[in-house]
Design a protein around this motif. Structure first.
Motif, PDB file in Angstrom:
ATOM      1  N   GLY A 192       6.059 103.678 -29.425  1.00  0.00           N
ATOM      2  CA  GLY A 192       6.531 102.739 -28.413  1.00  0.00           C
ATOM      3  C   GLY A 192       8.053 102.777 -28.312  1.00  0.00           C
ATOM      4  N   ALA A 193       8.707 103.260 -29.378  1.00  0.00           N
ATOM      5  CA  ALA A 193      10.170 103.408 -29.370  1.00  0.00           C
ATOM      6  C   ALA A 193      10.627 104.352 -28.259  1.00  0.00           C
ATOM      7  CB  ALA A 193      10.652 103.905 -30.723  1.00  0.00           C
ATOM      8  N   PHE A 194       9.803 105.314 -27.871  1.00  0.00           N
ATOM      9  CA  PHE A 194      10.160 106.215 -26.776  1.00  0.00           C
ATOM     10  C   PHE A 194      10.286 105.438 -25.465  1.00  0.00           C
ATOM     11  CE2 PHE A 194       8.963 109.277 -29.850  1.00  0.00           C
ATOM     12  CZ  PHE A 194       9.510 110.498 -29.477  1.00  0.00           C
ATOM     13  N   LEU A 195       9.344 104.544 -25.223  1.00  0.00           N
ATOM     14  CA  LEU A 195       9.415 103.720 -24.013  1.00  0.00           C
ATOM     15  C   LEU A 195      10.605 102.772 -24.067  1.00  0.00           C
ATOM     16  CD1 LEU A 195       5.781 102.739 -23.025  1.00  0.00           C
ATOM     17  CD2 LEU A 195       7.560 103.624 -21.524  1.00  0.00           C
ATOM     18  N   LEU A 196      10.870 102.207 -25.235  1.00  0.00           N
ATOM     19  CA  LEU A 196      12.019 101.315 -25.367  1.00  0.00           C
ATOM     20  C   LEU A 196      13.328 102.069 -25.177  1.00  0.00           C
ATOM     21  CD1 LEU A 196      10.797  99.086 -28.310  1.00  0.00           C
ATOM     22  CD2 LEU A 196      11.031  98.451 -25.892  1.00  0.00           C
ATOM     23  N   GLU A 250      10.067 111.685 -35.003  1.00  0.00           N
ATOM     24  CA  GLU A 250      11.456 111.262 -35.239  1.00  0.00           C
ATOM     25  C   GLU A 250      12.460 112.220 -34.605  1.00  0.00           C
ATOM     26  OE1 GLU A 250      10.880 108.822 -39.435  1.00  0.00           O
ATOM     27  OE2 GLU A 250      11.287 110.981 -39.503  1.00  0.00           O
ATOM     28  N   ASP A 251      12.280 113.513 -34.807  1.00  0.00           N
ATOM     29  CA  ASP A 251      13.215 114.489 -34.251  1.00  0.00           C
ATOM     30  C   ASP A 251      13.223 114.455 -32.726  1.00  0.00           C
ATOM     31  OD1 ASP A 251      13.922 115.343 -36.803  1.00  0.00           O
ATOM     32  OD2 ASP A 251      12.537 117.047 -36.777  1.00  0.00           O
ATOM     33  N   ALA A 252      12.055 114.328 -32.123  1.00  0.00           N
ATOM     34  CA  ALA A 252      11.957 114.306 -30.660  1.00  0.00           C
ATOM     35  C   ALA A 252      12.656 113.085 -30.077  1.00  0.00           C
ATOM     36  CB  ALA A 252      10.498 114.336 -30.217  1.00  0.00           C
ATOM     37  N   LEU A 253      12.526 111.945 -30.722  1.00  0.00           N
ATOM     38  CA  LEU A 253      13.204 110.742 -30.226  1.00  0.00           C
ATOM     39  C   LEU A 253      14.706 110.878 -30.405  1.00  0.00           C
ATOM     40  CD1 LEU A 253      13.164 107.949 -28.987  1.00  0.00           C
ATOM     41  CD2 LEU A 253      12.721 107.013 -31.272  1.00  0.00           C
ATOM     42  N   GLU A 254      15.122 111.349 -31.557  1.00  0.00           N
ATOM     43  CA  GLU A 254      16.551 111.514 -31.819  1.00  0.00           C
ATOM     44  C   GLU A 254      17.179 112.499 -30.836  1.00  0.00           C
ATOM     45  OE1 GLU A 254      18.541 110.844 -35.933  1.00  0.00           O
ATOM     46  OE2 GLU A 254      17.865 112.926 -35.797  1.00  0.00           O
ATOM     47  N   ALA A 255      16.423 113.531 -30.437  1.00  0.00           N
ATOM     48  CA  ALA A 255      16.934 114.532 -29.497  1.00  0.00           C
ATOM     49  C   ALA A 255      17.221 113.940 -28.119  1.00  0.00           C
ATOM     50  CB  ALA A 255      15.940 115.686 -29.370  1.00  0.00           C
ATOM     51  N   ARG A 256      16.652 112.798 -27.813  1.00  0.00           N
ATOM     52  CA  ARG A 256      16.908 112.164 -26.513  1.00  0.00           C
ATOM     53  C   ARG A 256      18.304 111.552 -26.453  1.00  0.00           C
ATOM     54  NH1 ARG A 256      11.355 110.390 -23.814  1.00  0.00           N
ATOM     55  NH2 ARG A 256      10.149 112.141 -24.622  1.00  0.00           N
ATOM     56  N   GLY A 257      18.924 111.394 -27.604  1.00  0.00           N
ATOM     57  CA  GLY A 257      20.308 110.918 -27.661  1.00  0.00           C
ATOM     58  C   GLY A 257      20.435 109.410 -27.563  1.00  0.00           C
ATOM     59  N   ASP A 258      21.603 108.931 -27.939  1.00  0.00           N
ATOM     60  CA  ASP A 258      21.959 107.522 -27.847  1.00  0.00           C
ATOM     61  C   ASP A 258      20.997 106.621 -28.614  1.00  0.00           C
ATOM     62  OD1 ASP A 258      23.599 105.431 -27.158  1.00  0.00           O
ATOM     63  OD2 ASP A 258      22.646 105.100 -25.210  1.00  0.00           O
ATOM     64  N   VAL A 259      20.527 107.099 -29.762  1.00  0.00           N
ATOM     65  CA  VAL A 259      19.653 106.314 -30.619  1.00  0.00           C
ATOM     66  C   VAL A 259      19.783 106.862 -32.038  1.00  0.00           C
ATOM     67  CG1 VAL A 259      17.593 107.753 -30.262  1.00  0.00           C
ATOM     68  CG2 VAL A 259      17.318 105.337 -30.836  1.00  0.00           C
ATOM     69  N   THR A 260      19.706 105.974 -33.024  1.00  0.00           N
ATOM     70  CA  THR A 260      19.725 106.388 -34.419  1.00  0.00           C
ATOM     71  C   THR A 260      18.344 106.147 -34.997  1.00  0.00           C
ATOM     72  OG1 THR A 260      22.055 105.805 -34.646  1.00  0.00           O
ATOM     73  CG2 THR A 260      20.776 106.008 -36.682  1.00  0.00           C
ATOM     74  N   ARG A 286      20.877 101.847 -30.543  1.00  0.00           N
ATOM     75  CA  ARG A 286      20.360 101.019 -31.624  1.00  0.00           C
ATOM     76  C   ARG A 286      19.742 101.884 -32.724  1.00  0.00           C
ATOM     77  NH1 ARG A 286      19.032  96.039 -28.697  1.00  0.00           N
ATOM     78  NH2 ARG A 286      18.669  94.948 -30.643  1.00  0.00           N
ATOM     79  N   ARG A 287      19.461 101.234 -33.841  1.00  0.00           N
ATOM     80  CA  ARG A 287      18.737 101.847 -34.961  1.00  0.00           C
ATOM     81  C   ARG A 287      17.265 101.544 -34.766  1.00  0.00           C
ATOM     82  NH1 ARG A 287      19.556  98.939 -39.152  1.00  0.00           N
ATOM     83  NH2 ARG A 287      19.038 100.511 -40.696  1.00  0.00           N
ATOM     84  N   VAL A 288      16.407 102.566 -34.872  1.00  0.00           N
ATOM     85  CA  VAL A 288      14.978 102.383 -34.641  1.00  0.00           C
ATOM     86  C   VAL A 288      14.153 103.175 -35.647  1.00  0.00           C
ATOM     87  CG1 VAL A 288      15.306 102.025 -32.157  1.00  0.00           C
ATOM     88  CG2 VAL A 288      14.741 104.300 -33.006  1.00  0.00           C
ATOM     89  N   ALA A 289      12.887 102.793 -35.745  1.00  0.00           N
ATOM     90  CA  ALA A 289      11.881 103.560 -36.475  1.00  0.00           C
ATOM     91  C   ALA A 289      10.847 104.026 -35.460  1.00  0.00           C
ATOM     92  CB  ALA A 289      11.213 102.691 -37.540  1.00  0.00           C
ATOM     93  N   THR A 290      10.217 105.147 -35.748  1.00  0.00           N
ATOM     94  CA  THR A 290       9.093 105.634 -34.958  1.00  0.00           C
ATOM     95  C   THR A 290       8.203 106.455 -35.880  1.00  0.00           C
ATOM     96  OG1 THR A 290       8.456 106.649 -32.840  1.00  0.00           O
ATOM     97  CG2 THR A 290      10.162 107.790 -34.126  1.00  0.00           C
ATOM     98  N   HIS A 291       7.091 106.905 -35.377  1.00  0.00           N
ATOM     99  CA  HIS A 291       6.176 107.704 -36.198  1.00  0.00           C
ATOM    100  C   HIS A 291       6.909 108.929 -36.727  1.00  0.00           C
ATOM    101  CE1 HIS A 291       2.861 110.313 -37.326  1.00  0.00           C
ATOM    102  NE2 HIS A 291       2.094 109.221 -37.339  1.00  0.00           N
TER     103      HIS A 291
END
Length: 148
Positions: free
Chosen positions: A56-60, A78-88, A69-74
Protein backbone atom coordinates in the motif's frame (compact mmCIF):
# COMPACT_ATOMS: atom_id res chain seq x y z
CA UNK A 1 -16.85 -14.12 -2.22
CA UNK A 2 -18.03 -10.63 -3.13
CA UNK A 3 -16.91 -7.46 -1.44
CA UNK A 4 -19.51 -4.74 -1.86
CA UNK A 5 -18.88 -1.23 -0.53
CA UNK A 6 -21.39 0.66 1.57
CA UNK A 7 -20.07 4.00 0.30
CA UNK A 8 -18.31 5.41 -2.74
CA UNK A 9 -15.12 7.47 -2.95
CA UNK A 10 -17.26 10.61 -3.13
CA UNK A 11 -19.84 9.59 -0.55
CA UNK A 12 -18.32 8.83 2.84
CA UNK A 13 -18.00 10.58 6.17
CA UNK A 14 -14.68 12.10 7.23
CA UNK A 15 -12.14 9.42 8.10
CA UNK A 16 -10.04 9.42 11.25
CA UNK A 17 -7.81 6.69 9.82
CA UNK A 18 -7.20 6.10 6.12
CA UNK A 19 -6.00 2.53 5.59
CA UNK A 20 -4.44 1.69 2.22
CA UNK A 21 -3.96 -2.06 1.70
CA UNK A 22 -1.34 -3.57 -0.57
CA UNK A 23 -1.38 -6.19 -3.27
CA UNK A 24 -0.62 -6.33 -6.97
CA UNK A 25 -3.09 -3.58 -7.80
CA UNK A 26 -1.62 -1.26 -5.18
CA UNK A 27 1.88 -1.52 -6.61
CA UNK A 28 1.26 -1.99 -10.36
CA UNK A 29 -2.15 -0.69 -11.44
CA UNK A 30 -3.71 1.89 -9.14
CA UNK A 31 -0.64 4.16 -8.76
CA UNK A 32 -1.43 5.22 -12.36
CA UNK A 33 -5.12 5.83 -11.62
CA UNK A 34 -5.68 9.56 -10.93
CA UNK A 35 -9.14 8.92 -9.49
CA UNK A 36 -7.65 6.68 -6.78
CA UNK A 37 -4.47 8.67 -6.12
CA UNK A 38 -6.41 11.94 -6.06
CA UNK A 39 -8.89 10.53 -3.56
CA UNK A 40 -6.08 9.20 -1.38
CA UNK A 41 -4.29 12.56 -1.44
CA UNK A 42 -7.45 14.49 -0.54
CA UNK A 43 -8.58 12.04 2.13
CA UNK A 44 -5.11 11.70 3.67
CA UNK A 45 -4.89 15.47 4.08
CA UNK A 46 -7.99 15.38 6.29
CA UNK A 47 -7.38 12.13 8.21
CA UNK A 48 -5.69 12.00 11.60
CA UNK A 49 -3.69 8.93 10.57
CA UNK A 50 -2.69 7.44 7.23
CA UNK A 51 -1.80 3.74 7.26
CA UNK A 52 -0.24 1.69 4.48
CA UNK A 53 -0.09 -2.08 4.78
CA UNK A 54 2.47 -4.00 2.73
CA UNK A 55 2.70 -2.54 -0.79
CA UNK A 56 0.00 0.00 0.00
CA UNK A 57 3.08 2.23 0.42
CA UNK A 58 3.29 2.36 -3.40
CA UNK A 59 -0.14 3.98 -3.58
CA UNK A 60 0.73 6.35 -0.75
CA UNK A 61 3.87 7.32 -2.63
CA UNK A 62 2.01 7.87 -5.91
CA UNK A 63 -0.67 9.92 -4.15
CA UNK A 64 1.85 11.99 -2.21
CA UNK A 65 1.51 11.21 1.52
CA UNK A 66 4.63 8.98 1.56
CA UNK A 67 6.85 11.33 -0.43
CA UNK A 68 9.79 12.64 1.51
CA UNK A 69 8.95 10.27 4.34
CA UNK A 70 10.32 7.12 5.97
CA UNK A 71 8.23 4.04 5.12
CA UNK A 72 8.10 0.27 5.35
CA UNK A 73 6.83 -2.05 2.64
CA UNK A 74 7.00 -5.75 1.83
CA UNK A 75 10.65 -6.83 1.72
CA UNK A 76 10.33 -8.17 -1.85
CA UNK A 77 9.42 -4.68 -3.10
CA UNK A 78 11.69 -2.40 -1.05
CA UNK A 79 14.08 -1.75 -3.94
CA UNK A 80 11.25 -1.03 -6.38
CA UNK A 81 9.65 1.51 -4.05
CA UNK A 82 12.97 3.17 -3.28
CA UNK A 83 13.69 3.42 -7.03
CA UNK A 84 10.63 5.67 -7.41
CA UNK A 85 12.55 8.34 -5.50
CA UNK A 86 11.63 10.85 -2.84
CA UNK A 87 11.09 8.18 -0.19
CA UNK A 88 13.27 6.45 2.40
CA UNK A 89 12.50 2.75 2.72
CA UNK A 90 13.36 1.47 6.17
CA UNK A 91 14.41 -2.13 5.86
CA UNK A 92 14.00 -4.74 8.58
CA UNK A 93 11.41 -2.70 10.46
CA UNK A 94 8.01 -4.38 10.79
CA UNK A 95 6.36 -0.97 10.90
CA UNK A 96 7.51 2.63 10.62
CA UNK A 97 5.87 5.72 12.08
CA UNK A 98 6.73 9.06 10.48
CA UNK A 99 4.50 11.77 11.88
CA UNK A 100 0.90 10.84 11.05
CA UNK A 101 2.00 8.13 8.58
CA UNK A 102 2.21 4.48 9.66
CA UNK A 103 3.43 1.90 7.16
CA UNK A 104 4.02 -1.81 7.65
CA UNK A 105 5.93 -4.54 5.86
CA UNK A 106 3.43 -7.32 5.27
CA UNK A 107 0.36 -9.06 6.63
CA UNK A 108 1.54 -10.01 10.12
CA UNK A 109 3.50 -6.76 10.38
CA UNK A 110 0.20 -5.05 9.60
CA UNK A 111 -1.20 -6.58 12.77
CA UNK A 112 1.77 -5.21 14.73
CA UNK A 113 1.26 -1.75 13.24
CA UNK A 114 -2.49 -1.85 13.84
CA UNK A 115 -1.94 -2.76 17.49
CA UNK A 116 0.54 0.11 17.83
CA UNK A 117 -2.08 2.49 16.41
CA UNK A 118 -4.80 1.14 18.71
CA UNK A 119 -2.44 1.82 21.61
CA UNK A 120 -1.78 5.31 20.35
CA UNK A 121 -5.49 6.09 19.89
CA UNK A 122 -6.95 4.26 22.90
CA UNK A 123 -4.06 3.44 25.23
CA UNK A 124 -1.73 0.52 25.74
CA UNK A 125 -4.13 -1.44 27.94
CA UNK A 126 -6.78 -1.31 25.23
CA UNK A 127 -4.24 -2.48 22.64
CA UNK A 128 -3.28 -5.35 24.95
CA UNK A 129 -6.96 -6.26 25.31
CA UNK A 130 -7.37 -6.27 21.53
CA UNK A 131 -4.28 -8.46 21.18
CA UNK A 132 -5.70 -10.92 23.71
CA UNK A 133 -9.12 -10.89 22.03
CA UNK A 134 -7.69 -11.74 18.61
CA UNK A 135 -5.32 -14.25 20.25
CA UNK A 136 -2.30 -12.64 18.63
CA UNK A 137 0.72 -14.12 20.36
CA UNK A 138 3.19 -14.91 17.60
CA UNK A 139 4.86 -18.27 18.01
CA UNK A 140 5.82 -19.23 14.47
CA UNK A 141 6.75 -22.83 13.75
CA UNK A 142 10.00 -23.80 12.05
CA UNK A 143 12.28 -21.15 13.51
CA UNK A 144 15.88 -21.40 12.28
CA UNK A 145 17.19 -22.68 15.60
CA UNK A 146 14.44 -25.28 16.11
CA UNK A 147 15.09 -28.91 15.32
CA UNK A 148 12.66 -30.38 12.80
Amino acid sequence: MHVVPDRTLGDHPPLDVLLVPGGRGAREIEPRNPAITGWIAETAAQASWVVGVCTGAFLLHAAGPARGRRVATHRDYEDALEARGDVTVVRDARYVVDGDLLTTQGVSAGIDGALWLVGRLHGREHARAVRREIQYDPAPPYLADEPL
